[in-house]
Design a protein around this motif. Structure first.
Motif, mmCIF file in Angstrom:
data_model
loop_
_atom_site.group_PDB
_atom_site.id
_atom_site.type_symbol
_atom_site.label_atom_id
_atom_site.label_comp_id
_atom_site.label_asym_id
_atom_site.label_seq_id
_atom_site.Cartn_x
_atom_site.Cartn_y
_atom_site.Cartn_z
ATOM 1 N N ASP A 45 -26.559 -48.923 31.253
ATOM 2 C CA ASP A 45 -26.680 -48.213 29.979
ATOM 3 C C ASP A 45 -25.444 -47.388 29.642
ATOM 4 O OD1 ASP A 45 -29.315 -49.136 29.508
ATOM 5 O OD2 ASP A 45 -30.093 -47.628 30.900
ATOM 6 N N GLY A 46 -24.422 -47.427 30.488
ATOM 7 C CA GLY A 46 -23.180 -46.726 30.203
ATOM 8 C C GLY A 46 -23.063 -45.370 30.860
ATOM 9 N N TYR A 47 -24.081 -44.938 31.608
ATOM 10 C CA TYR A 47 -23.979 -43.680 32.348
ATOM 11 C C TYR A 47 -23.150 -43.920 33.614
ATOM 12 C CZ TYR A 47 -27.702 -42.091 29.281
ATOM 13 O OH TYR A 47 -28.447 -41.757 28.174
ATOM 14 N N TRP A 48 -22.363 -42.947 34.000
ATOM 15 C CA TRP A 48 -21.478 -43.144 35.144
ATOM 16 C C TRP A 48 -21.323 -41.850 35.939
ATOM 17 C CZ3 TRP A 48 -17.130 -40.107 35.168
ATOM 18 C CH2 TRP A 48 -16.712 -39.593 33.943
ATOM 19 N N ALA A 49 -20.906 -42.045 37.170
ATOM 20 C CA ALA A 49 -20.638 -40.921 38.064
ATOM 21 C C ALA A 49 -19.399 -41.242 38.883
ATOM 22 C CB ALA A 49 -21.823 -40.656 38.989
ATOM 23 N N ALA A 50 -18.602 -40.219 39.168
ATOM 24 C CA ALA A 50 -17.433 -40.347 40.041
ATOM 25 C C ALA A 50 -17.552 -39.323 41.154
ATOM 26 C CB ALA A 50 -16.143 -40.140 39.256
ATOM 27 N N LEU A 51 -17.247 -39.740 42.382
ATOM 28 C CA LEU A 51 -17.339 -38.867 43.549
ATOM 29 C C LEU A 51 -16.025 -38.874 44.310
ATOM 30 C CD1 LEU A 51 -20.874 -39.852 44.907
ATOM 31 C CD2 LEU A 51 -20.221 -37.607 44.029
ATOM 32 N N PHE A 52 -15.545 -37.667 44.673
ATOM 33 C CA PHE A 52 -14.304 -37.549 45.428
ATOM 34 C C PHE A 52 -14.495 -36.519 46.532
ATOM 35 C CE2 PHE A 52 -13.320 -38.331 40.950
ATOM 36 C CZ PHE A 52 -12.699 -39.569 41.037
ATOM 37 N N PRO A 53 -13.912 -36.744 47.703
ATOM 38 C CA PRO A 53 -14.067 -35.784 48.803
ATOM 39 C C PRO A 53 -13.319 -34.492 48.544
ATOM 40 C CG PRO A 53 -12.502 -37.497 49.400
ATOM 41 C CD PRO A 53 -13.084 -37.909 48.085
ATOM 42 N N ALA A 79 -5.064 -44.477 28.654
ATOM 43 C CA ALA A 79 -5.411 -45.849 29.028
ATOM 44 C C ALA A 79 -6.596 -45.868 29.985
ATOM 45 C CB ALA A 79 -4.201 -46.537 29.664
ATOM 46 N N GLN A 80 -6.603 -44.955 30.946
ATOM 47 C CA GLN A 80 -7.702 -44.911 31.897
ATOM 48 C C GLN A 80 -9.027 -44.559 31.221
ATOM 49 O OE1 GLN A 80 -7.041 -43.346 35.996
ATOM 50 N NE2 GLN A 80 -5.148 -42.560 35.125
ATOM 51 N N SER A 81 -8.993 -43.581 30.327
ATOM 52 C CA SER A 81 -10.235 -43.174 29.675
ATOM 53 C C SER A 81 -10.819 -44.313 28.851
ATOM 54 C CB SER A 81 -10.004 -41.944 28.800
ATOM 55 O OG SER A 81 -9.136 -42.237 27.717
ATOM 56 N N LEU A 82 -9.954 -45.133 28.243
ATOM 57 C CA LEU A 82 -10.432 -46.293 27.490
ATOM 58 C C LEU A 82 -11.054 -47.323 28.411
ATOM 59 C CD1 LEU A 82 -10.590 -47.953 24.853
ATOM 60 C CD2 LEU A 82 -8.308 -48.836 25.400
ATOM 61 N N LEU A 83 -10.333 -47.674 29.498
ATOM 62 C CA LEU A 83 -10.832 -48.697 30.416
ATOM 63 C C LEU A 83 -12.069 -48.247 31.177
ATOM 64 C CD1 LEU A 83 -7.398 -49.907 31.825
ATOM 65 C CD2 LEU A 83 -8.961 -51.239 30.393
ATOM 66 N N MET A 84 -12.218 -46.938 31.386
ATOM 67 C CA MET A 84 -13.394 -46.428 32.076
ATOM 68 C C MET A 84 -14.614 -46.344 31.170
ATOM 69 S SD MET A 84 -11.813 -43.301 34.346
ATOM 70 C CE MET A 84 -13.414 -42.826 34.998
ATOM 71 N N ASP A 85 -14.398 -46.546 29.859
ATOM 72 C CA ASP A 85 -15.488 -46.350 28.895
ATOM 73 C C ASP A 85 -16.076 -44.960 29.088
ATOM 74 O OD1 ASP A 85 -17.252 -46.824 26.847
ATOM 75 O OD2 ASP A 85 -18.653 -47.991 28.044
ATOM 76 N N TRP A 86 -15.198 -43.975 28.983
ATOM 77 C CA TRP A 86 -15.532 -42.582 29.254
ATOM 78 C C TRP A 86 -16.768 -42.123 28.480
ATOM 79 C CZ3 TRP A 86 -13.027 -39.629 32.804
ATOM 80 C CH2 TRP A 86 -13.215 -38.256 32.778
ATOM 81 N N ALA A 87 -16.882 -42.571 27.220
ATOM 82 C CA ALA A 87 -17.996 -42.128 26.387
ATOM 83 C C ALA A 87 -19.271 -42.929 26.629
ATOM 84 C CB ALA A 87 -17.605 -42.216 24.916
ATOM 85 N N GLY A 88 -19.185 -43.982 27.454
ATOM 86 C CA GLY A 88 -20.377 -44.790 27.733
ATOM 87 C C GLY A 88 -20.833 -45.622 26.562
ATOM 88 N N THR A 89 -19.883 -46.157 25.791
ATOM 89 C CA THR A 89 -20.240 -46.926 24.598
ATOM 90 C C THR A 89 -20.763 -48.312 24.926
ATOM 91 O OG1 THR A 89 -18.015 -47.869 24.367
ATOM 92 C CG2 THR A 89 -18.432 -45.738 23.295
ATOM 93 N N ARG A 90 -20.347 -48.854 26.073
ATOM 94 C CA ARG A 90 -20.645 -50.248 26.468
ATOM 95 C C ARG A 90 -20.144 -51.236 25.427
ATOM 96 N NH1 ARG A 90 -20.647 -50.082 31.348
ATOM 97 N NH2 ARG A 90 -21.966 -51.930 31.664
ATOM 98 N N ASP A 91 -19.049 -50.884 24.777
ATOM 99 C CA ASP A 91 -18.421 -51.761 23.797
ATOM 100 C C ASP A 91 -18.003 -53.053 24.486
ATOM 101 O OD1 ASP A 91 -16.456 -53.070 22.199
ATOM 102 O OD2 ASP A 91 -16.033 -51.209 21.152
ATOM 103 N N PRO A 92 -18.463 -54.226 23.999
ATOM 104 C CA PRO A 92 -18.131 -55.502 24.668
ATOM 105 C C PRO A 92 -16.635 -55.731 24.820
ATOM 106 C CG PRO A 92 -19.874 -55.833 23.061
ATOM 107 C CD PRO A 92 -19.373 -54.429 22.860
ATOM 108 N N GLU A 93 -15.839 -55.263 23.844
ATOM 109 C CA GLU A 93 -14.388 -55.469 23.943
ATOM 110 C C GLU A 93 -13.797 -54.618 25.068
ATOM 111 O OE1 GLU A 93 -12.723 -54.706 20.131
ATOM 112 O OE2 GLU A 93 -13.590 -56.509 19.226
ATOM 113 N N VAL A 94 -14.290 -53.389 25.195
ATOM 114 C CA VAL A 94 -13.820 -52.537 26.275
ATOM 115 C C VAL A 94 -14.230 -53.116 27.626
ATOM 116 C CG1 VAL A 94 -14.034 -50.256 27.337
ATOM 117 C CG2 VAL A 94 -13.817 -50.458 24.857
ATOM 118 N N LEU A 95 -15.469 -53.589 27.731
ATOM 119 C CA LEU A 95 -15.950 -54.161 28.992
ATOM 120 C C LEU A 95 -15.144 -55.404 29.370
ATOM 121 C CD1 LEU A 95 -19.818 -53.802 28.545
ATOM 122 C CD2 LEU A 95 -18.250 -52.292 29.772
ATOM 123 N N ALA A 96 -14.784 -56.210 28.365
ATOM 124 C CA ALA A 96 -13.984 -57.407 28.639
ATOM 125 C C ALA A 96 -12.596 -57.026 29.134
ATOM 126 C CB ALA A 96 -13.889 -58.270 27.382
#
Length: 482
Positions: free
Chosen positions: A194-202, A338-355
């Motif tokens: 659904d576009g929700y994400w989490a990042a974990l770092f030590p 560039a990273q924020s776009l490729l990560m789909d930061w906003a959780g849009t699940r835009d098919p073009e971004v996912l591709a």
């Protein structure tokens, strides 16, 4: 003058700069508006290039001795970048910002420089000989130069009226320091359908030896006003949305909302005032690039200010701070976008971004691509525009890059840089007579070693190599001789 240099802001950038100035013997005052040091771990990683320069000042070993700071894997847009042991001498380390600030404050205090806290800047004026800073309560300080290291909402920048163009924040996400149960130690970025994400770092361990993590949560509907408090329920809901019942919150140390604002000061120099760190550039906190870029600003500026204070700075040396660091900051802003776009930061699940992300992830498995991205994220890709007077304009491959840590026969290059002076490697003793006039600023070394001649600036960057003539380079970077 009350001091030669006044540094406003006692975060990693300000403390790094203060240490550089002390190393060069320059009187320095370091002030901060906070009554006590922040306990917030705003960043959690130290890049390879920053580690190298810390090592050049003899600070790396004592910093790493402060606790458990494991080697960590970098990433680009959430795609892991495995560490290659033969590529960078010093791999990324997990060292929280709060640890770095505590280490520097203790180190500076031992050298006699104590942060003057509870100093809120309210006024700023400069003339042809110095800068006067006025603080709440009516006290003032006069210095020859002032450096703004006072963060994204810089008071110095506001008082200057300095242009800070870019993009305002359009959404927020949650960043928190936590202890978790059930999290995969090797996991970094996780998305759900659904576009929700989490990042974990030590983030190393706490006083009881328990592992701490930096947790970042985002996705559709998560963006709330930046001032909205983050609760434990917010963290638990986010974890459950991404991980289901596998991961549980044990302790929440602190949490805040961060934005995707992207801005950079038009000019880093305003007469006798300089902008550094977040006062000069802000962006999404990806790869600890904000903290590391700020510390690199300080390493670049420190020796140049020292040269100006001591009276031997050649013409335009202080202007090279903007010329070198503004492009470096702009490059960071580009890679973060560039990273924020490729990560789909906003959780849009835009098919073009996912591709696009799917193709990028495949490309990132190629060794050459990993090396390029690793250099970009580690700070090792920065090449300063050096003046090259070589016949025919042919540039040496190391010109403008960090010097390799060469073995000079019992001593290594990084050890020679600890005094904060330039270094001339002269294996055949061919340049000693020319360089003798700069002996108070440049150390002669490397005689008999199996190396090539190189001139190295105090910040560790190669600024001359044959076949160019040496003397113009000495004049250009180290001023008039004795």
């Amino acid at each position: 003058m009350d001091t030669e240099v006044l540094v406003v802001g006692a975060g990693p950038t300000g403390m790094t700069l203060a240490n550089e100035l002390l190393t060069a013997g320059v009187s320095t005052v370091l002030v901060d508006r906070l009554a006590r040091r922040s306990e917030l771990s705003k960043a959690g990683g130290v890049q390879s290039r920053t580690l190298e320069v810390l090592d050049q000042r003899g600070l790396l070993e004592p910093l790493l001795a402060t606790g458990d700071h494991p080697v960590t894997t970098g990433h680009f847009a959430g795609v892991p970048l495995p560490h290659s042991s033969d590529r960078h001498r010093l791999p990324w380390r997990s060292v929280p910002q709060v640890v770095i600030e505590g280490f520097f404050e203790e180190h500076l205090g031992a050298r006699g420089l104590h942060v003057r806290r509870d100093h809120e800047l309210v006024g700023l004026a400069q003339d042809g000989t110095g800068v006067t800073a006025t603080f709440a309560g009516g006290t003032s300080l006069r210095a020859r130069y002032l450096v703004a290291a006072d963060g994204a909402h810089s008071t110095v920048r506001s008082l200057l009226g300095a242009a800070f163009p870019g993009e305002p924040g359009t959404l927020t996400i949650i960043a928190a320091d936590v202890r978790l149960d059930g999290a995969d130690p090797s996991a970094s970025h996780t998305w759900n359908e659904d576009g929700y994400w989490a990042a974990l770092f030590p983030l190393g361990t706490d006083a009881e030896g328990r592992p701490l993590r930096r947790l970042v949560l985002g996705g559709p509907g998560q963006s709330l006003p930046r001032e909205t408090p983050v609760t434990e329920d917010d963290i638990r809901t986010g974890l459950n949305t991404v991980f289901g019942t596998k991961v549980h919150l044990l302790e929440l140390r602190y949490a805040r909302r961060i934005t995707n604002a992207s801005r950079q000061a038009e000019r880093y120099r305003h007469g006798r005032v300089f902008l550094a760190g977040d006062a000069a550039h802000v962006h999404l906190p990806l790869g600890a690039q904000g903290m590391n870029t700020g510390m690199q600003d300080a390493f670049n500026l420190g020796w140049k200010l020292a040269a100006a204070v001591r009276g031997w700075a050649p013409a335009n040396l202080l202007d090279t701070y903007h010329a070198e660091r503004h492009p470096a900051g702009a490059a960071v802003l580009r890679n973060v976008r560039a990273q924020s776009l490729l990560m789909d930061w906003a959780g849009t699940r835009d098919p073009e971004v996912l591709a696009a992300r799917e193709i990028f992830t495949s490309l990132a498995q190629l060794p050459d691509v990993q090396n390029h991205l690793g250099d970009l994220m580690s700070g090792m890709a920065i090449r300063y525009p050096m003046r090259d007077p070589a016949p025919g304009g042919t540039s040496h491959p190391l010109l403008g890059l960090p010097v390799p840590d060469l073995d000079l026969g019992g001593v290594r290059v990084h050890e020679l840089l600890r005094a904060g002076r330039g270094v001339l490697l002269d294996p055949a003793d061919a340049y000693g007579e020319v360089a003798a006039a700069w002996s108070d600023r440049v150390v002669l070394a490397g005689r008999g070693a199996a190396i090539e001649p190189l001139l190295i600036r105090p910040d560790g960057y190669v600024c001359w190599a044959p076949p160019a003539p040496l003397e113009p380079a000495l004049h250009h970077w180290f001023g008039e001789p004795l």
